[in-house]
Design a protein around this motif. Structure first.
Motif, mmCIF file in Angstrom:
data_model
loop_
_atom_site.group_PDB
_atom_site.id
_atom_site.type_symbol
_atom_site.label_atom_id
_atom_site.label_comp_id
_atom_site.label_asym_id
_atom_site.label_seq_id
_atom_site.Cartn_x
_atom_site.Cartn_y
_atom_site.Cartn_z
ATOM 1 N N ILE A 184 0.936 -1.077 -0.012
ATOM 2 C CA ILE A 184 -0.285 -0.041 0.037
ATOM 3 C C ILE A 184 1.013 1.205 0.235
ATOM 4 O O ILE A 184 1.636 1.377 0.952
ATOM 5 C CB ILE A 184 -0.801 0.042 1.251
ATOM 6 N N GLU A 185 0.606 2.166 -0.884
ATOM 7 C CA GLU A 185 1.427 3.304 -1.030
ATOM 8 C C GLU A 185 0.899 4.413 -1.572
ATOM 9 O O GLU A 185 0.071 4.391 -2.629
ATOM 10 C CB GLU A 185 2.725 2.875 -1.941
ATOM 11 N N PRO A 186 0.882 5.763 -1.025
ATOM 12 C CA PRO A 186 -0.058 6.694 -1.612
ATOM 13 C C PRO A 186 0.818 7.558 -2.895
ATOM 14 O O PRO A 186 0.163 8.271 -3.569
ATOM 15 C CB PRO A 186 0.037 7.551 -0.510
ATOM 16 N N ASN A 187 1.940 7.336 -2.979
ATOM 17 C CA ASN A 187 2.845 8.112 -3.834
ATOM 18 C C ASN A 187 2.871 7.411 -5.197
ATOM 19 O O ASN A 187 3.556 6.354 -5.361
ATOM 20 C CB ASN A 187 4.104 8.427 -3.410
ATOM 21 N N PRO A 188 2.283 7.805 -6.353
ATOM 22 C CA PRO A 188 2.136 7.167 -7.492
ATOM 23 C C PRO A 188 3.630 6.972 -8.179
ATOM 24 O O PRO A 188 3.844 6.314 -9.162
ATOM 25 C CB PRO A 188 1.262 7.796 -8.349
ATOM 26 N N ALA A 189 4.463 7.939 -7.927
ATOM 27 C CA ALA A 189 5.922 7.979 -8.769
ATOM 28 C C ALA A 189 6.516 6.789 -7.909
ATOM 29 O O ALA A 189 7.447 6.185 -8.724
ATOM 30 C CB ALA A 189 6.539 9.254 -8.425
ATOM 31 N N MET A 190 6.408 6.605 -6.607
ATOM 32 C CA MET A 190 7.052 5.303 -6.062
ATOM 33 C C MET A 190 6.286 3.965 -6.823
ATOM 34 O O MET A 190 7.386 3.093 -7.174
ATOM 35 C CB MET A 190 6.953 5.227 -4.622
ATOM 36 N N LEU A 191 5.495 3.920 -6.782
ATOM 37 C CA LEU A 191 4.466 2.818 -7.404
ATOM 38 C C LEU A 191 4.916 2.590 -8.763
ATOM 39 O O LEU A 191 4.803 1.517 -9.355
ATOM 40 C CB LEU A 191 2.966 2.908 -7.280
ATOM 41 N N ALA A 192 5.259 3.593 -9.401
ATOM 42 C CA ALA A 192 5.730 3.518 -10.950
ATOM 43 C C ALA A 192 6.635 2.625 -11.250
ATOM 44 O O ALA A 192 6.902 1.990 -12.169
ATOM 45 C CB ALA A 192 5.627 4.968 -11.695
ATOM 46 N N VAL A 193 7.670 2.358 -10.341
ATOM 47 C CA VAL A 193 8.995 1.676 -10.631
ATOM 48 C C VAL A 193 8.768 0.378 -9.810
ATOM 49 O O VAL A 193 9.758 -0.200 -9.730
ATOM 50 C CB VAL A 193 10.116 2.555 -10.327
ATOM 51 N N ALA A 194 7.843 0.075 -9.033
ATOM 52 C CA ALA A 194 7.348 -1.016 -8.192
ATOM 53 C C ALA A 194 7.629 -2.292 -9.416
ATOM 54 O O ALA A 194 6.910 -2.263 -9.872
ATOM 55 C CB ALA A 194 6.311 -1.115 -7.335
ATOM 56 N N GLU A 195 8.450 -3.268 -9.095
ATOM 57 C CA GLU A 195 8.602 -4.471 -9.823
ATOM 58 C C GLU A 195 7.665 -5.355 -9.434
ATOM 59 O O GLU A 195 7.121 -5.617 -8.368
ATOM 60 C CB GLU A 195 10.157 -5.014 -9.851
ATOM 61 N N HIS A 253 -3.771 4.293 6.809
ATOM 62 C CA HIS A 253 -4.995 3.921 7.600
ATOM 63 C C HIS A 253 -6.262 3.729 6.652
ATOM 64 O O HIS A 253 -7.287 3.550 7.341
ATOM 65 C CB HIS A 253 -5.249 5.263 8.389
ATOM 66 N N GLU A 254 -6.089 3.609 5.457
ATOM 67 C CA GLU A 254 -7.224 3.407 4.590
ATOM 68 C C GLU A 254 -6.897 2.396 3.550
ATOM 69 O O GLU A 254 -6.785 2.378 2.447
ATOM 70 C CB GLU A 254 -7.788 4.486 4.082
ATOM 71 N N ILE A 297 0.078 -10.902 8.919
ATOM 72 C CA ILE A 297 1.231 -9.680 9.004
ATOM 73 C C ILE A 297 0.995 -8.730 8.558
ATOM 74 O O ILE A 297 0.658 -8.552 7.403
ATOM 75 C CB ILE A 297 2.432 -10.620 8.601
ATOM 76 N N VAL A 298 0.985 -7.576 9.125
ATOM 77 C CA VAL A 298 1.277 -6.258 8.645
ATOM 78 C C VAL A 298 2.468 -5.417 9.033
ATOM 79 O O VAL A 298 2.763 -5.416 10.181
ATOM 80 C CB VAL A 298 0.069 -5.157 9.033
ATOM 81 N N THR A 299 3.011 -5.032 7.873
ATOM 82 C CA THR A 299 4.427 -4.306 8.102
ATOM 83 C C THR A 299 4.348 -3.001 7.749
ATOM 84 O O THR A 299 3.555 -2.194 7.010
ATOM 85 C CB THR A 299 5.606 -4.942 7.341
ATOM 86 N N ALA A 300 5.207 -2.185 8.384
ATOM 87 C CA ALA A 300 5.601 -0.657 7.938
ATOM 88 C C ALA A 300 6.929 -0.688 7.921
ATOM 89 O O ALA A 300 7.830 -0.381 8.819
ATOM 90 C CB ALA A 300 5.148 0.360 8.919
ATOM 91 N N GLU A 314 -2.131 6.593 15.522
ATOM 92 C CA GLU A 314 -3.401 6.061 15.764
ATOM 93 C C GLU A 314 -4.298 5.524 14.643
ATOM 94 O O GLU A 314 -4.681 4.241 14.836
ATOM 95 C CB GLU A 314 -4.315 6.865 16.829
ATOM 96 N N PRO A 315 -4.665 6.138 13.689
ATOM 97 C CA PRO A 315 -5.406 5.855 12.707
ATOM 98 C C PRO A 315 -4.599 4.347 11.981
ATOM 99 O O PRO A 315 -5.230 3.578 11.275
ATOM 100 C CB PRO A 315 -5.818 6.702 11.664
ATOM 101 N N THR A 316 -3.267 4.585 11.999
ATOM 102 C CA THR A 316 -2.702 3.583 11.382
ATOM 103 C C THR A 316 -2.755 2.076 12.284
ATOM 104 O O THR A 316 -2.869 0.937 11.707
ATOM 105 C CB THR A 316 -1.147 4.017 11.059
ATOM 106 N N PHE A 317 -2.487 2.248 13.449
ATOM 107 C CA PHE A 317 -2.694 1.293 14.314
ATOM 108 C C PHE A 317 -4.128 0.394 14.211
ATOM 109 O O PHE A 317 -4.214 -0.669 14.302
ATOM 110 C CB PHE A 317 -2.100 1.540 15.722
ATOM 111 N N ALA A 318 -5.217 1.493 14.200
ATOM 112 C CA ALA A 318 -6.348 0.907 14.185
ATOM 113 C C ALA A 318 -6.576 0.136 13.064
ATOM 114 O O ALA A 318 -7.160 -0.886 12.782
ATOM 115 C CB ALA A 318 -7.140 2.058 14.388
ATOM 116 N N GLU A 319 -5.910 0.543 11.999
ATOM 117 C CA GLU A 319 -6.178 -0.151 10.619
ATOM 118 C C GLU A 319 -5.582 -1.309 10.552
ATOM 119 O O GLU A 319 -6.114 -2.433 10.064
ATOM 120 C CB GLU A 319 -5.772 0.847 9.452
ATOM 121 N N ALA A 320 -4.224 -1.410 10.901
ATOM 122 C CA ALA A 320 -3.503 -2.777 11.218
ATOM 123 C C ALA A 320 -4.187 -3.807 12.061
ATOM 124 O O ALA A 320 -4.206 -4.799 11.675
ATOM 125 C CB ALA A 320 -2.199 -2.496 11.736
ATOM 126 N N ALA A 321 -4.915 -3.224 13.254
ATOM 127 C CA ALA A 321 -5.488 -4.239 14.141
ATOM 128 C C ALA A 321 -6.806 -4.760 13.464
ATOM 129 O O ALA A 321 -7.275 -5.801 13.807
ATOM 130 C CB ALA A 321 -5.668 -3.552 15.350
#
Length: 267
Positions: A74-85, A98-99, A109-112, A122-129
Motif C-alpha cells: 500500500i503506497e500513496p505516492n504514484p511516482a514510487m509505485l511507478a517503478v515497483a517491480e 490507515h485506509e 502480518i502487517v508491516t511498515a 493512531e489511525p494506522t494502528f487501528a487499521e492494522a489491528a
C-alpha cells in the motif's frame, strides 16, 4: 556535480525515473531473518496475506514473494509505485496506511518498513489491528544508516549526515521523523491499547556494495532536486563523501552491514 556523480545518476535511473529509481536501486532489502521472526511471532509457516504499509517502490513487499502466498503493498505516492517491480504473489495498491480497503481479519502480518514515521500513528494502528486476524502481527521496522562499511567511509558519511541536518534546519525542510520520532514507535504502539504483546528486537543484515552504492545511497535519502541541484549538492559536499568512498574502496565490492530495529505488536 562531479563526473562520477553524473555517471551515477545517468546509470542508476535518477534521470529516467527520478528519486524513486535511485531509491529502489540503492536502499537495502529486508533480510530473510526478519521475515522468519515475524512468521514465528504470527505462528504461521507460510502467511496467507502480508500487507506492507507505505511500501514505496515495493522493496519490502517483494521480499515476501515466495514466502507468503500473497503480499499487498500500500503506497500513496504514484511516482514510487511507478517503478515497483512485479513479483509472484505480489500486488500493489495506491492508498494510505490507515485506509487499505482490505477485509477485516484477513492478514497474518502487517508491516511498515522505514515508513511508520510518515503516518498518523493512531489511525494506522487501528487499521492494522482491524485487518489482522486474531494473533496476527504488526511490525514497524527501520534500518540505521549509514551502514557499517569502513571506519573512514563511515566517518565521511556521518559528516555528510550532519551537513544534511544543518541544511534541513537552515532551509526549513522537515523530515518525516521530525513529526513521529522512530525511537517512540514502541511507546506509541503500547499506548494504542490495540496489541496484547509489544516488544522491540534488533537484528542485522549483510548486503554488498561499492563506492557507487555509497553515493547512490546518499542521493536516495532525498532532498528537493538533489539529482540536479548543483548548489544543493555543493552545500552537502557530496563530492567529499564520494572522494573518500572511491579512494578507500576503489573498484572493490565489500560487505555492507545494516542494523535493523523492529517494533512489533501481536493483536
Amino acid at each position: 556535480m562531479s563526473e562520477f556523480s553524473r555517471a551515477l545518476i545517468d546509470n542508476s535511473g535518477y534521470e529516467r525515473e527520478g528519486f524513486a529509481g535511485g531509491y529502489d536501486r540503492f536502499r537495502p532489502r529486508p533480510p530473510r531473518e526478519l521475515l522468519d521472526v515475524l512468521c514465528r511471532y504470527a505462528r504461521v509457516g507460510r502467511p496467507r496475506l502480508v500487507v506492507d504499509l507505505g511500501c514505496g517502490t515495493g522493496l519490502s513487499t517483494r521480499a515476501w514473494s515466495g514466502v507468503a502466498e500473497r503480499a499487498v503493498g500500500i503506497e500513496p505516492n504514484p511516482a514510487m509505485l511507478a517503478v515497483a517491480e512485479e513479483a509472484p504473489g505480489v500486488e500493489y495498491r495506491q492508498g494510505f496506511g490507515h485506509e487499505t480497503g482490505l477485509p477485516d481479519g484477513s492478514a497474518d502480518i502487517v508491516t511498515a518498513s522505514q515508513s511508520l514515521h510518515w503516518m498518523e500513528p493512531e489511525p494506522t494502528f487501528a487499521e492494522a489491528a482491524r485487518i489482522l486476524r486474531p494473533a496476527g502481527v504488526f511490525a514497524a521496522y527501520d534500518y540505521d544508516w549509514p551502514p557499517v562499511v569502513d571506519p573512514e567511509v563511515d566517518a565521511a558519511f556521518m559528516a555528510h549526515r550532519a551537513r544534511r541536518a544543518e541544511l534541513r534546519a537552515r532551509r526549513g525542510i522537515q523530515r518525516g521523523a521530525d513529526r513521529w520520532a522512530k525511537h517512540q514507535h514502541l511507546e506509541r504502539l503500547r499506548a494504542s491499547g490495540r496489541f496484547r504483546v509489544c516488544r522491540e528486537l534488533v537484528l542485522h543484515s549483510v548486503e554488498h556494495g561499492n563506492a557507487e552504492r555509497i553515493v547512490g545511497f546518499a542521493h536516495s535519502l532525498g532532498l528537493p532536486a538533489l539529482a540536479s541541484d548543483d548548489e544543493l549538492e555543493s552545500e552537502l559536499k557530496v563530492g567529499e563523501l564520494e572522494a573518500v568512498a572511491r579512494r578507500v574502496l576503489r573498484d572493490t565490492t565489500v560487505a555492507f552491514l545494516f542494523g535493523y530495529r523492529v517494533r512489533l505488536g501481536v493483536v
